[in-house]
Design a protein around this motif. Structure first.
Motif, mmCIF file in Angstrom:
data_model
loop_
_atom_site.group_PDB
_atom_site.id
_atom_site.type_symbol
_atom_site.label_atom_id
_atom_site.label_comp_id
_atom_site.label_asym_id
_atom_site.label_seq_id
_atom_site.Cartn_x
_atom_site.Cartn_y
_atom_site.Cartn_z
ATOM 1 N N GLY A 130 0.813 -1.212 0.000
ATOM 2 C CA GLY A 130 0.000 0.000 0.000
ATOM 3 C C GLY A 130 0.844 1.258 0.000
ATOM 4 N N ASN A 131 0.182 2.384 0.115
ATOM 5 C CA ASN A 131 0.855 3.673 0.132
ATOM 6 C C ASN A 131 1.583 3.861 1.462
ATOM 7 O OD1 ASN A 131 1.652 6.298 -0.289
ATOM 8 N ND2 ASN A 131 -0.357 7.195 0.068
ATOM 9 N N ILE A 132 2.915 4.001 1.426
ATOM 10 C CA ILE A 132 3.696 4.136 2.643
ATOM 11 C C ILE A 132 4.718 5.255 2.479
ATOM 12 C CG2 ILE A 132 5.326 2.321 1.933
ATOM 13 C CD1 ILE A 132 5.603 1.601 4.927
ATOM 14 N N THR A 133 4.775 6.127 3.466
ATOM 15 C CA THR A 133 5.737 7.218 3.493
ATOM 16 C C THR A 133 6.432 7.210 4.839
ATOM 17 O OG1 THR A 133 4.072 8.780 4.317
ATOM 18 C CG2 THR A 133 4.357 8.635 1.918
ATOM 19 N N GLY A 134 7.371 8.127 5.029
ATOM 20 C CA GLY A 134 8.083 8.164 6.299
ATOM 21 C C GLY A 134 8.538 9.551 6.677
ATOM 22 N N THR A 135 8.714 9.756 7.979
ATOM 23 C CA THR A 135 9.214 11.017 8.505
ATOM 24 C C THR A 135 10.292 10.714 9.535
ATOM 25 O OG1 THR A 135 7.096 12.156 8.203
ATOM 26 C CG2 THR A 135 8.641 13.122 9.776
ATOM 27 N N ALA A 136 11.451 11.355 9.374
ATOM 28 C CA ALA A 136 12.549 11.200 10.321
ATOM 29 C C ALA A 136 12.878 12.571 10.891
ATOM 30 C CB ALA A 136 13.772 10.601 9.631
ATOM 31 N N VAL A 137 12.852 12.682 12.206
ATOM 32 C CA VAL A 137 13.116 13.978 12.829
ATOM 33 C C VAL A 137 13.993 13.813 14.061
ATOM 34 C CG1 VAL A 137 10.974 15.036 12.030
ATOM 35 C CG2 VAL A 137 11.006 13.824 14.213
ATOM 36 N N VAL A 138 14.611 14.911 14.456
ATOM 37 C CA VAL A 138 15.349 14.992 15.714
ATOM 38 C C VAL A 138 14.562 15.924 16.622
ATOM 39 C CG1 VAL A 138 17.496 15.671 16.836
ATOM 40 C CG2 VAL A 138 17.563 14.638 14.552
ATOM 41 N N GLY A 139 14.207 15.454 17.801
ATOM 42 C CA GLY A 139 13.409 16.292 18.683
ATOM 43 C C GLY A 139 12.918 15.521 19.887
ATOM 44 N N HIS A 140 11.928 16.083 20.577
ATOM 45 C CA HIS A 140 11.357 15.412 21.736
ATOM 46 C C HIS A 140 10.238 14.485 21.259
ATOM 47 C CE1 HIS A 140 9.273 14.654 25.494
ATOM 48 N NE2 HIS A 140 10.357 15.112 26.124
ATOM 49 N N PRO A 141 10.320 13.191 21.552
ATOM 50 C CA PRO A 141 9.349 12.230 21.017
ATOM 51 C C PRO A 141 7.894 12.588 21.272
ATOM 52 C CG PRO A 141 11.198 11.075 21.981
ATOM 53 C CD PRO A 141 11.385 12.526 22.323
ATOM 54 N N ILE A 142 7.558 12.990 22.490
ATOM 55 C CA ILE A 142 6.162 13.275 22.804
ATOM 56 C C ILE A 142 5.656 14.462 21.995
ATOM 57 C CG2 ILE A 142 4.553 13.968 24.622
ATOM 58 C CD1 ILE A 142 6.323 12.439 26.597
ATOM 59 N N ALA A 143 6.445 15.526 21.940
ATOM 60 C CA ALA A 143 6.030 16.720 21.212
ATOM 61 C C ALA A 143 5.920 16.449 19.718
ATOM 62 C CB ALA A 143 7.022 17.854 21.467
ATOM 63 N N GLU A 144 6.879 15.712 19.174
ATOM 64 C CA GLU A 144 6.881 15.449 17.732
ATOM 65 C C GLU A 144 5.715 14.549 17.323
ATOM 66 O OE1 GLU A 144 8.672 16.918 15.577
ATOM 67 O OE2 GLU A 144 10.127 17.897 16.897
ATOM 68 N N ILE A 145 5.409 13.542 18.147
ATOM 69 C CA ILE A 145 4.311 12.644 17.795
ATOM 70 C C ILE A 145 2.973 13.324 18.007
ATOM 71 C CG2 ILE A 145 3.105 10.552 18.522
ATOM 72 C CD1 ILE A 145 5.489 9.027 18.327
ATOM 73 N N GLU A 146 2.869 14.177 19.025
ATOM 74 C CA GLU A 146 1.623 14.923 19.190
ATOM 75 C C GLU A 146 1.340 15.749 17.940
ATOM 76 O OE1 GLU A 146 -0.521 18.396 21.891
ATOM 77 O OE2 GLU A 146 1.584 17.923 22.225
ATOM 78 N N LEU A 147 2.347 16.407 17.428
ATOM 79 C CA LEU A 147 2.189 17.227 16.227
ATOM 80 C C LEU A 147 1.792 16.370 15.030
ATOM 81 C CD1 LEU A 147 2.496 20.041 14.933
ATOM 82 C CD2 LEU A 147 4.906 19.453 14.498
ATOM 83 N N ALA A 148 2.476 15.245 14.845
ATOM 84 C CA ALA A 148 2.190 14.376 13.700
ATOM 85 C C ALA A 148 0.806 13.747 13.798
ATOM 86 C CB ALA A 148 3.261 13.291 13.601
ATOM 87 N N SER A 149 0.325 13.496 15.025
ATOM 88 C CA SER A 149 -0.968 12.833 15.206
ATOM 89 C C SER A 149 -2.145 13.691 14.771
ATOM 90 C CB SER A 149 -1.152 12.405 16.664
ATOM 91 O OG SER A 149 -1.375 13.537 17.507
ATOM 92 N N LYS A 150 -1.913 14.995 14.596
ATOM 93 C CA LYS A 150 -2.980 15.881 14.146
ATOM 94 C C LYS A 150 -3.461 15.512 12.741
ATOM 95 C CE LYS A 150 -1.562 19.964 16.814
ATOM 96 N NZ LYS A 150 -1.129 21.380 16.750
ATOM 97 N N HIS A 151 -2.615 14.815 11.992
ATOM 98 C CA HIS A 151 -2.935 14.493 10.608
ATOM 99 C C HIS A 151 -3.121 12.985 10.409
ATOM 100 C CE1 HIS A 151 -1.764 18.636 9.955
ATOM 101 N NE2 HIS A 151 -0.603 18.383 10.528
ATOM 102 N N ALA A 152 -3.431 12.264 11.486
ATOM 103 C CA ALA A 152 -3.602 10.810 11.405
ATOM 104 C C ALA A 152 -4.966 10.394 11.943
ATOM 105 C CB ALA A 152 -2.497 10.106 12.187
ATOM 106 N N ASP A 153 -5.441 9.250 11.479
ATOM 107 C CA ASP A 153 -6.691 8.679 11.979
ATOM 108 C C ASP A 153 -6.436 7.660 13.077
ATOM 109 O OD1 ASP A 153 -8.737 9.852 10.079
ATOM 110 O OD2 ASP A 153 -7.342 8.962 8.652
ATOM 111 N N LEU A 154 -5.206 7.143 13.142
ATOM 112 C CA LEU A 154 -4.842 6.167 14.170
ATOM 113 C C LEU A 154 -3.332 6.208 14.343
ATOM 114 C CD1 LEU A 154 -5.781 3.776 16.034
ATOM 115 C CD2 LEU A 154 -5.187 2.260 14.138
ATOM 116 N N LEU A 155 -2.891 6.259 15.601
ATOM 117 C CA LEU A 155 -1.473 6.207 15.939
ATOM 118 C C LEU A 155 -1.195 4.832 16.527
ATOM 119 C CD1 LEU A 155 1.359 7.354 16.598
ATOM 120 C CD2 LEU A 155 0.352 8.381 18.652
ATOM 121 N N VAL A 156 -0.163 4.154 16.016
ATOM 122 C CA VAL A 156 0.164 2.798 16.458
ATOM 123 C C VAL A 156 1.560 2.800 17.090
ATOM 124 C CG1 VAL A 156 0.399 0.377 15.790
ATOM 125 C CG2 VAL A 156 -1.210 1.862 14.561
#
Length: 283
Positions: free
Chosen positions: A77-103
Motif C-alpha cells: 500500500g501507500n507508505i511514506t516516512g518522517t525522520a526527525v530529531v526532537g522530543h518524542p512526545i512533542a513530535e508525535i503529538e504534532l504528527a498525530s494531528k494528521h492521522a486517523d490512528l497512531l500505532v
C-alpha cells in the motif's frame, strides 16, 4: 478519503510488532501508512554537527524500516516516512494531528523502559489528537472479542462507538464491561446488606443497557455481551480482556499541562496491557 495510520518505529522487536499489526490493519482497511522515527535530542549536544549526525542516523533508520515493511512484511500500500530529531512526545503529538490512528509498540521491565515505545506510550496517548493503539511486544494466540469499558461518560461513549465498529468489521463479539463497587470502606464487606448489593446490581444492569442501546439497529449482526463486574474498573477490564483480541478505553480530552494526566483507568490498563489496547479521545 482513505484513513491514514501513523506508526512509530525504531527497529526494536517491540516497534516491529506494532509495525506488523498496523500494516495488516492498513492492508485490510485500504489505509495509507506513515512511519515516523524520532531521534530523541534530550541527551544530544546542541552543536550543529551532532544534530546533523542524529538527523542522518534517523533517516537511515527510517529507510531501513520502510524497506522492512515493503520487502520483509510485503506491504504494497501507500507508505511514506518522517525522520526527525526532537522530543518524542512533542513530535508525535504534532504528527498525530494528521492521522486517523497512531500505532505504538510497548513493553515493560526492559532496558528500553522510558523510551518512546515504553512508558512514554502512556504520555503520548494522553496528548495524541487521534486514537492510539498500543501493541504488546509478545502476544500469545489471538484472543476473541473486542472489550470496552462503559460508564455513561462522554469518553466511554466514544470508546464504545469505536469498539462496536471494530467488532462489526472483524465479525467478533463486542464485550461491554461495567465495573462497580459498593461505597464502603475496604475490609468492611461484611456490612454489605443484601438490599445494597441488589440495588447496585440493578443500577449496573440499567447503566450498561442504556450504554449499548441502539447498537442492534446500526449493527444488526453484532453479538453484544454484557459483563457486570464487582471490582475496580482497571481490575475488571484486565480480567475480561485477558482472553480478548482488543481492549478499548476512553480518555477525556484535556488542555494545557493537565493533558499529561491520562486518567487512572487508561493509565492502569496501558501499564499492564492485557492485549492490544486502543485509547480513544474526546477532544
Amino acid at each position: 478519503m482513505s484513513e491514514k495510520y501513523l506508526i512509530g518505529v525504531d527497529a526494536s522487536n517491540h516497534s516491529r510488532a506494532a509495525l506488523a499489526w498496523g500494516l495488516e490493519r492498513a492492508r485490510h482497511r485500504g489505509a495509507s501508512v506513515e512511519l515516523i522515527h524520532i531521534a530523541d535530542d534530550s541527551f544530544l549536544s546542541e552543536s550543529v554537527a551532532f544534530l546533523s549526525e542524529a538527523q542522518v542516523a534517523s533517516e537511515q533508520m527510517l529507510a531501513n524500516e520502510i524497506d522492512y515493511a515493503t520487502n520483509t512484511l510485503g506491504f504494497t500500500g501507500n507508505i511514506t516516512g518522517t525522520a526527525v530529531v526532537g522530543h518524542p512526545i512533542a513530535e508525535i503529538e504534532l504528527a498525530s494531528k494528521h492521522a486517523d490512528l497512531l500505532v505504538l509498540g510497548a513493553h515493560s521491565g526492559s532496558k528500553f523502559a522510558g523510551s518512546i515505545f515504553g512508558t512514554r506510550a502512556v504520555k503520548i496517548a494522553a496528548v495524541a489528537h487521534c486514537p492510539v493503539a498500543v501493541i504488546p511486544a509478545e502476544q500469545t494466540e489471538a484472543g476473541t472479542g473486542i472489550v470496552v469499558g462503559v460508564d455513561g461518560s462522554e469518553s466511554s461513549k466514544l470508546a464504545l462507538a469505536f469498539a462496536a465498529e471494530e467488532a462489526s468489521l472483524r465479525s467478533q463479539p463486542l464485550i461491554a464491561v461495567y465495573a462497580w463497587m459498593p461505597p464502603l470502606t475496604p475490609g468492611l464487606e461484611y456490612l454489605w446488606s443484601e438490599e445494597l448489593v441488589t440495588a447496585q446490581q440493578a443500577a449496573a444492569e440499567e447503566a450498561i443497557a442504556i450504554a449499548v442501546a441502539g447498537l442492534a439497529s446500526r449493527y444488526p449482526d453484532l453479538e453484544v455481551q454484557r459483563e457486570i463486574v464487582q471490582a475496580p474498573p482497571v481490575t475488571a477490564l484486565l480480567q475480561v480482556a485477558a482472553k480478548a483480541d482488543m481492549l478499548v478505553v476512553g480518555s477525556r480530552g484535556r488542555g494545557g499541562i493537565s493533558r499529561l494526566l491520562l486518567g487512572s483507568v487508561s493509565h492502569g490498563v496501558l501499564s499492564q496491557l492485557p492485549c492490544t489496547t486502543v485509547v480513544t479521545r474526546a477532544e
